[in-house]
Scaffold this motif. Structure first.
Motif, short mmCIF file in Angstrom:
data_model
loop_
_atom_site.label_atom_id
_atom_site.label_comp_id
_atom_site.label_asym_id
_atom_site.label_seq_id
_atom_site.Cartn_x
_atom_site.Cartn_y
_atom_site.Cartn_z
N ARG A 220 0.76 -1.44 0.04
CA ARG A 220 -0.30 0.14 -0.14
C ARG A 220 0.74 0.98 -0.49
NH1 ARG A 220 -1.04 1.25 5.94
NH2 ARG A 220 -2.51 3.21 4.75
N TYR A 221 1.97 1.23 -0.05
CA TYR A 221 2.88 2.54 0.31
C TYR A 221 3.71 2.75 -1.71
CZ TYR A 221 1.99 1.84 5.65
OH TYR A 221 1.39 1.87 6.74
N ALA A 222 3.87 3.90 -1.62
CA ALA A 222 5.07 4.63 -2.92
C ALA A 222 5.79 5.31 -2.01
CB ALA A 222 4.42 4.21 -4.29
N VAL A 223 7.14 5.64 -2.49
CA VAL A 223 8.01 6.40 -1.98
C VAL A 223 8.00 7.22 -3.19
CG1 VAL A 223 9.67 7.50 -1.40
CG2 VAL A 223 9.19 5.37 -0.44
N LEU A 224 8.05 8.21 -3.55
CA LEU A 224 8.17 9.69 -4.56
C LEU A 224 9.10 9.93 -4.55
CD1 LEU A 224 4.64 10.28 -5.62
CD2 LEU A 224 5.14 8.74 -5.90
N ARG A 225 9.89 10.19 -5.29
CA ARG A 225 10.90 11.08 -5.14
C ARG A 225 11.31 12.14 -6.80
NH1 ARG A 225 16.59 9.55 -6.62
NH2 ARG A 225 15.83 7.24 -6.50
N ARG A 226 11.47 13.46 -6.71
CA ARG A 226 11.86 14.23 -7.54
C ARG A 226 13.03 14.45 -7.80
NH1 ARG A 226 9.50 20.28 -9.86
NH2 ARG A 226 10.56 19.97 -11.30
N GLY A 227 14.53 14.30 -9.05
CA GLY A 227 15.47 14.41 -8.34
C GLY A 227 16.65 13.46 -7.62
N LYS A 228 17.28 14.45 -6.43
CA LYS A 228 17.99 13.24 -5.20
C LYS A 228 17.27 13.91 -3.76
CE LYS A 228 22.18 12.93 -7.93
NZ LYS A 228 23.42 13.20 -7.63
N LYS A 229 16.53 14.48 -4.03
CA LYS A 229 16.72 15.15 -2.21
C LYS A 229 14.57 15.17 -2.34
CE LYS A 229 21.24 16.89 -0.90
NZ LYS A 229 21.72 18.27 -0.69
N SER A 230 13.96 15.63 -3.04
CA SER A 230 12.73 15.99 -2.88
C SER A 230 11.75 14.55 -2.53
CB SER A 230 12.19 16.98 -4.27
OG SER A 230 12.84 17.68 -4.13
N LEU A 231 11.33 14.51 -1.98
CA LEU A 231 10.34 13.88 -1.63
C LEU A 231 8.77 13.31 -0.84
CD1 LEU A 231 13.31 11.36 0.79
CD2 LEU A 231 12.67 11.05 -1.24
N ALA A 232 7.92 12.72 -0.75
CA ALA A 232 6.33 12.38 -0.71
C ALA A 232 6.34 10.81 -0.87
CB ALA A 232 5.93 12.78 -1.41
N ALA A 233 4.78 10.73 -0.41
CA ALA A 233 4.73 9.66 0.32
C ALA A 233 3.08 9.32 -0.22
CB ALA A 233 4.89 9.35 1.32
N VAL A 234 3.14 8.32 -0.68
CA VAL A 234 1.59 7.69 -1.25
C VAL A 234 1.29 6.33 -0.23
CG1 VAL A 234 0.17 6.84 -3.30
CG2 VAL A 234 1.70 8.05 -3.93
N ALA A 235 0.07 6.96 0.72
CA ALA A 235 -0.25 5.36 1.19
C ALA A 235 -1.81 5.24 0.64
CB ALA A 235 -0.65 5.89 2.43
N LEU A 236 -2.21 4.00 0.32
CA LEU A 236 -3.71 3.52 -0.25
C LEU A 236 -4.11 3.49 1.77
CD1 LEU A 236 -2.99 1.15 -2.86
CD2 LEU A 236 -4.24 2.95 -3.18
N PRO A 237 -5.33 3.55 1.18
CA PRO A 237 -6.01 3.00 2.62
C PRO A 237 -6.38 0.88 2.76
CG PRO A 237 -7.98 3.87 0.54
CD PRO A 237 -6.48 3.79 -0.28
N LEU A 238 -6.19 1.02 4.59
CA LEU A 238 -6.41 -0.01 4.64
C LEU A 238 -7.30 -1.11 3.84
CD1 LEU A 238 -5.35 0.07 8.16
CD2 LEU A 238 -4.10 0.05 6.49
N PRO A 239 -6.63 -2.19 3.13
CA PRO A 239 -8.08 -3.03 2.95
C PRO A 239 -8.73 -3.28 4.35
CG PRO A 239 -5.92 -3.84 2.75
CD PRO A 239 -5.66 -2.80 3.83
N GLN A 240 -10.49 -3.26 3.73
CA GLN A 240 -11.55 -3.38 4.63
C GLN A 240 -11.28 -5.04 4.37
OE1 GLN A 240 -12.91 -0.99 5.57
NE2 GLN A 240 -12.27 0.45 4.30
#
Length: 422
Positions: free
Chosen positions: A402-422
């Motif tokens: 459920r998780y993904a780490v997004l990165r732009r270039g070398k240092k800019s980060l963000a996160a993605v989290a899908l909802p927990l399964p029902q």
């Protein structure tokens, strides 16, 4: 016994003391019994308390006997704050906090051997005292004029006023010293410099009542380079409880220490030798971008508080987030703690385009900007380069489903989290 006084001074841990020559001699010829107190005003200690905990550890390592007081009585009252009355917490809540703080402090000290530590609670001797006993045996030895001159009291009197409850706090803390002197032979109180008035009042009470001279030592309040209070971030205090401040966020707090202060923090919070710290200081001056001192500080303090395994896990996660390792090997709890520190998007399903997520998390200024970043090869998801502007979450291997780490270039980060399964 070794000369721990010289070490404390070198580490910048002596802000005030009673008779320095007498205290130095007592420490050198000991062992002596000392105490340090913590009021349970929250469910956890924070990094500001670590100065006292680790100074207590240094004194024990030098052969002296620690008493750790978690104030089940004084925690019900509260030391005067500069601006407003403390919230009076329910006794059952305070009792739970006492137990929790004792458990947090215990791993830092040794409870066996000739310098074995002892946990004490001032509720044990305070709750049985009647009001008359307290006024007669403790209150009669205090001058109201001197109490009014205390900075915390005078500030409150000039603004919001102060209750008799908080005004009387110094009597309770002073009685703690008297009781510990009688029960355990305690002859040194350790505390922060903001407690100096309370600490010396305890020394005076012991002198007046038992005709004995005892000692006091105050450590400085650490600050950031701009003079502001150490130990807080934009999101609030940095707690020792991993449920309140994740080990990853805790590690990052130390890793982000300012170059101008990192050597001071190493002296106060680490157990490295002067030679090691001097060498790290030299590296700060010659190659500050490497942040060798900050990494050493972060690793050691995280290991002290959360254990070697947690420190290794967050170091691995910190490196992996920026492309220096495999994200798939990070356990979910550590990963979740790391991602909580990043800008986050929470799409409902895997059909969401990656370009949209780069825009939603602020890694790109717009959807068109995100598509351009992907097309130019500057976008990564879970450390894998993404080149298709039409790609979706379904096209990448999610971490722990459920998780993904997004990165732009070398240092800019963000996160993605899908909802927990029902």
């Amino acid at each position: 016994m070794n000369d721990v006084w010289d070490e404390l001074q070198w580490r910048g841990l002596v802000a005030h003391s009673t008779d320095e020559a007498a205290l130095r001699e007592a420490l050198a010829t000991g062992p002596l019994t000392y105490y340090v107190g913590f009021d349970p005003t929250a469910a956890s200690l924070h990094v500001g308390h670590l100065v006292q905990v680790l100074t207590a550890r240094r004194l024990q390592q030098a052969g002296h006997r620690p008493l750790v007081l978690v104030g089940g009585a004084t925690g019900l009252v509260g030391d005067p704050r500069p601006s407003a009355e403390r919230t009076m917490n329910d006794p059952s809540v305070v009792a739970g906090w006492v137990t929790g703080l004792q458990a947090q402090i215990a791993p830092f000290l040794d409870f066996e051997g000739p310098a074995a530590a002892t946990m004490v609670n001032n509720l044990d001797w305070t709750q049985s005292m009647s009001t008359i006993e307290f006024l007669r045996d403790v209150g009669k030895h205090f001058s109201v004029n001197r109490m009014l001159d205390r900075e915390a009291v005078s500030k409150r009197l000039a603004t919001t006023g102060i209750s008799f409850t908080e005004f009387s706090y110094v009597l309770l803390q002073s009685n703690d010293y008297l009781q510990l002197h009688r029960r355990h032979g305690c002859s040194l109180q350790l505390g922060g410099s903001d407690q100096w008035g309370n600490i010396t009042a305890g020394c005076e009470l012991v002198r007046r009542v038992d005709q004995q001279t005892v000692h006091a030592l105050a450590t400085p309040l650490l600050t950031k380079a701009d003079g502001t209070k150490f130990g807080k971030t934009e999101s609030g205090a940095v707690w020792l409880d991993p449920e309140l401040t994740s080990p990853y966020a805790f590690y990052q707090f130390w890793l982000n220490a300012e170059d101008a202060k990192v050597v001071d923090y190493l002296k106060a919070f680490s157990f490295r030798s002067p030679q090691e710290i001097d060498e790290l200081g030299r590296q700060v001056e010659e190659n500050p971008r490497a942040r060798a001192a900050q990494r050493a500080l972060a690793q050691e303090v995280t290991a002290l508080v959360h254990g070697e395994a947690a420190a290794a896990a967050v170091e691995e996660a910190s490196s992996a987030l920026f492309g220096g390792g495999e994200l798939a090997g990070i356990d979910e709890r550590t990963l979740r703690g790391a991602l909580e520190e990043l800008p986050t998007a929470a799409p409902q399903d895997t059909g969401t385009r990656l370009a949209q997520l780069f825009a939603d998390t602020g890694l790109a200024p717009s959807l068109s900007g995100a598509r351009r970043t992907i097309g130019e090869g500057g976008a990564y998801v879970n450390n894998v380069k993404v080149t298709d502007p039409e790609a979706t979450l379904a096209d990448v291997s999610l971490l722990h489903g459920r998780y993904a780490v997004l990165r732009r270039g070398k240092k800019s980060l963000a996160a993605v989290a899908l909802p927990l399964p029902q």
